[in-house]
Enzyme design. Structure first.
Site, mmCIF file in Angstrom:
data_model
loop_
_atom_site.group_PDB
_atom_site.id
_atom_site.type_symbol
_atom_site.label_atom_id
_atom_site.label_comp_id
_atom_site.label_asym_id
_atom_site.label_seq_id
_atom_site.Cartn_x
_atom_site.Cartn_y
_atom_site.Cartn_z
ATOM 1 N N PRO A 124 34.621 -27.129 -38.132
ATOM 2 C CA PRO A 124 35.518 -28.170 -38.661
ATOM 3 C C PRO A 124 36.415 -28.852 -37.637
ATOM 4 O O PRO A 124 37.640 -28.745 -37.676
ATOM 5 C CB PRO A 124 36.335 -27.392 -39.694
ATOM 6 C CG PRO A 124 36.416 -26.018 -39.121
ATOM 7 C CD PRO A 124 35.072 -25.784 -38.469
ATOM 8 N N CYS A 125 35.821 -29.622 -36.744
ATOM 9 C CA CYS A 125 36.620 -30.353 -35.759
ATOM 10 C C CYS A 125 37.465 -31.431 -36.439
ATOM 11 O O CYS A 125 38.435 -31.902 -35.848
ATOM 12 C CB CYS A 125 35.738 -30.937 -34.659
ATOM 13 S SG CYS A 125 34.473 -32.050 -35.233
ATOM 14 N N HIS A 126 37.136 -31.777 -37.681
ATOM 15 C CA HIS A 126 37.958 -32.751 -38.411
ATOM 16 C C HIS A 126 39.344 -32.186 -38.724
ATOM 17 O O HIS A 126 40.258 -32.942 -39.022
ATOM 18 C CB HIS A 126 37.252 -33.182 -39.701
ATOM 19 C CG HIS A 126 37.013 -32.087 -40.687
ATOM 20 N ND1 HIS A 126 35.918 -31.245 -40.603
ATOM 21 C CD2 HIS A 126 37.733 -31.673 -41.757
ATOM 22 C CE1 HIS A 126 35.974 -30.378 -41.597
ATOM 23 N NE2 HIS A 126 37.062 -30.609 -42.311
#
Length: 172
Positions: A124-126
């Site tokens: 989850p780089c978001h």
């Protein structure tokens, strides 16, 4: 062996790739033309598709999928594993990730690793934002990043007109 798939999602079409070891790529396809697409996936991707569907329906908060890290640097893999520890509906700054990894001066390198993340949503780089509270540098655009953050925590994010435009909104 390499296995592929293309599925629909609320943030656009998603291309998936995996090997016998695990996922190698999850990419959001911008500007999806649904009339000409053929949606299908190899049976080896069934669990990934099932978990993504559960995530988008709000029934899954933590992915449990094998990932094939082959060909990626140790540092990038270390960053991506750290991203997987960010809880659903929460976010961290690049600086916080750098401190977590005990590399406090590596925030820019963390950003570079984020930009090269091959497995969107699942890694989850978001959930990583700038120290100033701004949505920064998401490979699929800040609108998609905002949608993913709002999906994960609508009570917190949905009432903010422009998410993170005012740093005072996140300092609590």
């Amino acid at each position: 062996m390499d296995y592929k798939g293309l599925i629909k999602s609320p943030v656009g079409d998603i291309k998936l790739h995996c090997t016998d070891i695990g996922l190698t790529s999850v990419q959001i396809v911008p500007g999806s033309d649904t009339e000409t697409k053929v949606y299908h996936f190899d049976p080896h991707l069934k669990e990934a598709v099932s978990q993504l569907e559960a995530y988008f329906s709000g029934d899954l908060k933590e992915f449990k999928l094998s990932i094939d890290w082959t060909g990626n640097s140790f540092f990038f893999c270390e960053v991506w594993r750290a991203l997987q520890s960010i809880p659903y509906g929460k976010y961290r700054t690049y600086g916080q990730i750098a401190k977590f990894l005990r590399k406090p001066k590596s925030a820019r390198a963390i950003g570079k690793a984020n930009s090269r993340n091959p497995i969107a949503i699942i890694i989850p780089c978001h959930r990583v934002i700038g120290t100033n509270g701004k949505l920064t540098g998401y490979a699929y655009g800040n609108d998609v990043k905002r949608k993913l953050l709002q999906h994960e925590n609508p009570a917190h994010f949905s009432n903010q007109g422009a998410l993170f435009e005012d740093i005072s909104l996140i300092k609590k």
